[in-house]
Design a protein around this motif. Sequence first.
Motif, PDB file in Angstrom:
ATOM      1  N   ILE A 161       0.866  -1.183   0.000  1.00 54.86           N
ATOM      2  CA  ILE A 161       0.000   0.000   0.000  1.00 54.86           C
ATOM      3  C   ILE A 161       0.897   1.225   0.000  1.00 54.86           C
ATOM      4  O   ILE A 161       1.783   1.339   0.858  1.00 54.86           O
ATOM      5  N   PHE A 162       0.674   2.113  -0.955  1.00 53.73           N
ATOM      6  CA  PHE A 162       1.443   3.344  -1.064  1.00 53.73           C
ATOM      7  C   PHE A 162       0.523   4.531  -0.799  1.00 53.73           C
ATOM      8  O   PHE A 162      -0.472   4.724  -1.491  1.00 53.73           O
ATOM      9  N   TYR A 163       0.895   5.314   0.188  1.00 51.92           N
ATOM     10  CA  TYR A 163       0.187   6.539   0.555  1.00 51.92           C
ATOM     11  C   TYR A 163       0.835   7.712  -0.181  1.00 51.92           C
ATOM     12  O   TYR A 163       1.904   7.556  -0.803  1.00 51.92           O
ATOM     13  N   PRO A 164       0.235   8.912  -0.128  1.00 52.81           N
ATOM     14  CA  PRO A 164       0.835  10.055  -0.817  1.00 52.81           C
ATOM     15  C   PRO A 164       2.280  10.367  -0.393  1.00 52.81           C
ATOM     16  O   PRO A 164       3.038  10.919  -1.183  1.00 52.81           O
ATOM     17  N   GLU A 165       2.664   9.991   0.806  1.00 47.87           N
ATOM     18  CA  GLU A 165       4.044  10.258   1.245  1.00 47.87           C
ATOM     19  C   GLU A 165       5.033   9.200   0.774  1.00 47.87           C
ATOM     20  O   GLU A 165       6.225   9.285   1.084  1.00 47.87           O
ATOM     21  N   ASP A 166       4.577   8.218  -0.006  1.00 55.95           N
ATOM     22  CA  ASP A 166       5.433   7.137  -0.494  1.00 55.95           C
ATOM     23  C   ASP A 166       5.725   7.314  -1.975  1.00 55.95           C
ATOM     24  O   ASP A 166       4.836   7.132  -2.819  1.00 55.95           O
ATOM     25  N   VAL A 167       6.959   7.631  -2.308  1.00 55.51           N
ATOM     26  CA  VAL A 167       7.368   7.717  -3.705  1.00 55.51           C
ATOM     27  C   VAL A 167       7.834   6.319  -4.099  1.00 55.51           C
ATOM     28  O   VAL A 167       8.633   5.704  -3.394  1.00 55.51           O
ATOM     29  N   HIS A 168       7.294   5.802  -5.187  1.00 57.14           N
ATOM     30  CA  HIS A 168       7.532   4.407  -5.528  1.00 57.14           C
ATOM     31  C   HIS A 168       7.840   4.232  -7.017  1.00 57.14           C
ATOM     32  O   HIS A 168       7.380   5.001  -7.853  1.00 57.14           O
ATOM     33  N   ALA A 169       8.650   3.209  -7.301  1.00 59.97           N
ATOM     34  CA  ALA A 169       9.042   2.866  -8.664  1.00 59.97           C
ATOM     35  C   ALA A 169       8.720   1.386  -8.875  1.00 59.97           C
ATOM     36  O   ALA A 169       9.518   0.514  -8.534  1.00 59.97           O
ATOM     37  N   PRO A 170       7.531   1.071  -9.400  1.00 55.75           N
ATOM     38  CA  PRO A 170       7.113  -0.324  -9.542  1.00 55.75           C
ATOM     39  C   PRO A 170       7.584  -0.984 -10.831  1.00 55.75           C
ATOM     40  O   PRO A 170       8.179  -0.343 -11.696  1.00 55.75           O
ATOM     41  N   GLN A 171       7.286  -2.268 -10.933  1.00 52.00           N
ATOM     42  CA  GLN A 171       7.484  -3.106 -12.118  1.00 52.00           C
ATOM     43  C   GLN A 171       8.942  -3.197 -12.557  1.00 52.00           C
ATOM     44  O   GLN A 171       9.245  -3.165 -13.749  1.00 52.00           O
ATOM     45  N   ILE A 172       9.820  -3.327 -11.598  1.00 52.42           N
ATOM     46  CA  ILE A 172      11.233  -3.525 -11.913  1.00 52.42           C
ATOM     47  C   ILE A 172      11.492  -5.026 -11.967  1.00 52.42           C
ATOM     48  O   ILE A 172      11.151  -5.754 -11.036  1.00 52.42           O
ATOM     49  N   GLY A 173      12.073  -5.472 -13.048  1.00 53.92           N
ATOM     50  CA  GLY A 173      12.400  -6.887 -13.183  1.00 53.92           C
ATOM     51  C   GLY A 173      12.569  -7.266 -14.633  1.00 53.92           C
ATOM     52  O   GLY A 173      12.384  -6.452 -15.533  1.00 53.92           O
ATOM     53  N   GLU A 174      12.912  -8.522 -14.836  1.00 54.59           N
ATOM     54  CA  GLU A 174      13.124  -9.026 -16.187  1.00 54.59           C
ATOM     55  C   GLU A 174      11.892  -9.766 -16.669  1.00 54.59           C
ATOM     56  O   GLU A 174      11.161 -10.362 -15.882  1.00 54.59           O
ATOM     57  N   GLY A 175      11.666  -9.721 -17.970  1.00 59.52           N
ATOM     58  CA  GLY A 175      10.529 -10.420 -18.548  1.00 59.52           C
ATOM     59  C   GLY A 175       9.234  -9.664 -18.339  1.00 59.52           C
ATOM     60  O   GLY A 175       9.213  -8.507 -17.917  1.00 59.52           O
ATOM     61  N   MET A 176       8.145 -10.350 -18.622  1.00 58.60           N
ATOM     62  CA  MET A 176       6.823  -9.754 -18.482  1.00 58.60           C
ATOM     63  C   MET A 176       6.418  -9.758 -17.014  1.00 58.60           C
ATOM     64  O   MET A 176       6.636 -10.738 -16.310  1.00 58.60           O
ATOM     65  N   ILE A 177       5.836  -8.638 -16.569  1.00 55.58           N
ATOM     66  CA  ILE A 177       5.367  -8.515 -15.191  1.00 55.58           C
ATOM     67  C   ILE A 177       3.895  -8.114 -15.236  1.00 55.58           C
ATOM     68  O   ILE A 177       3.536  -7.073 -15.779  1.00 55.58           O
ATOM     69  N   LYS A 178       3.064  -8.973 -14.641  1.00 60.54           N
ATOM     70  CA  LYS A 178       1.643  -8.659 -14.509  1.00 60.54           C
ATOM     71  C   LYS A 178       1.477  -7.877 -13.225  1.00 60.54           C
ATOM     72  O   LYS A 178       2.077  -8.194 -12.192  1.00 60.54           O
ATOM     73  N   LYS A 179       0.644  -6.839 -13.266  1.00 56.72           N
ATOM     74  CA  LYS A 179       0.480  -5.930 -12.134  1.00 56.72           C
ATOM     75  C   LYS A 179      -0.989  -5.578 -11.963  1.00 56.72           C
ATOM     76  O   LYS A 179      -1.658  -5.251 -12.930  1.00 56.72           O
ATOM     77  N   LEU A 180      -1.471  -5.661 -10.728  1.00 58.61           N
ATOM     78  CA  LEU A 180      -2.811  -5.231 -10.374  1.00 58.61           C
ATOM     79  C   LEU A 180      -2.659  -4.055  -9.419  1.00 58.61           C
ATOM     80  O   LEU A 180      -1.984  -4.166  -8.389  1.00 58.61           O
ATOM     81  N   VAL A 181      -3.253  -2.917  -9.780  1.00 56.38           N
ATOM     82  CA  VAL A 181      -3.220  -1.731  -8.930  1.00 56.38           C
ATOM     83  C   VAL A 181      -4.654  -1.309  -8.642  1.00 56.38           C
ATOM     84  O   VAL A 181      -5.411  -1.011  -9.575  1.00 56.38           O
ATOM     85  N   VAL A 182      -5.004  -1.300  -7.356  1.00 58.63           N
ATOM     86  CA  VAL A 182      -6.295  -0.793  -6.948  1.00 58.63           C
ATOM     87  C   VAL A 182      -6.092   0.650  -6.492  1.00 58.63           C
ATOM     88  O   VAL A 182      -5.242   0.919  -5.634  1.00 58.63           O
ATOM     89  N   LYS A 183      -6.834   1.570  -7.100  1.00 62.39           N
ATOM     90  CA  LYS A 183      -6.748   2.989  -6.775  1.00 62.39           C
ATOM     91  C   LYS A 183      -7.862   3.325  -5.790  1.00 62.39           C
ATOM     92  O   LYS A 183      -9.029   3.052  -6.059  1.00 62.39           O
ATOM     93  N   VAL A 184      -7.480   3.915  -4.647  1.00 64.36           N
ATOM     94  CA  VAL A 184      -8.406   4.222  -3.582  1.00 64.36           C
ATOM     95  C   VAL A 184      -8.363   5.731  -3.324  1.00 64.36           C
ATOM     96  O   VAL A 184      -7.315   6.264  -2.957  1.00 64.36           O
ATOM     97  N   LYS A 185      -9.481   6.397  -3.514  1.00 62.58           N
ATOM     98  CA  LYS A 185      -9.554   7.849  -3.306  1.00 62.58           C
ATOM     99  C   LYS A 185      -9.455   8.163  -1.818  1.00 62.58           C
ATOM    100  O   LYS A 185     -10.096   7.546  -0.998  1.00 62.58           O
ATOM    101  N   LEU A 186      -8.636   9.168  -1.499  1.00 63.11           N
ATOM    102  CA  LEU A 186      -8.534   9.606  -0.103  1.00 63.11           C
ATOM    103  C   LEU A 186      -9.773  10.365   0.309  1.00 63.11           C
ATOM    104  O   LEU A 186     -10.451  10.964  -0.469  1.00 63.11           O
TER     105      LEU A 186
END
Length: 148
Positions: free
Chosen positions: A123-148
Amino acid sequence: MIIDTLSNSDKYVSLHPRFAKAFEFIKSQNLAAIEPGKYQIDGPELHAGVTDRQGYSREEAKFECHNHWLDIQVCPTGKEQIGWSARERVSSPKGEYNAEKDVTFYDDKPDTYFTLQAGQFAIFYPEDVHAPQIGEGMIKKLVVKVKL
């Protein structure tokens, strides 16, 4: 930022009024088979997106944060690395804040990296700067967006 397993997600539903529905959606999916696309969960303030794309190198990964939305990020299969820094520790915005997409990108580099594996979430809050999907090959990603 929070990192844990989906089996422990009930411990976090009290942190936000929309977390119960968000985790209910995640846990009701066949994560190995979920198709890329957009998913409505509960009106405009709770929705999800699934991508399946080539992983980024640490240098290529987009380092970002949001002002008005939380991210619950899940790696449905395999694993991915994610870079992270506290927002107070970054100082080099890459352009202006994009209000329409609620995102600011940064030229800074993450302070730390961790691996998110199948069956885990972050879970990433507004104070969390994040760099996702780092890796080799195909990466499947599910992101649920939750309004504050």
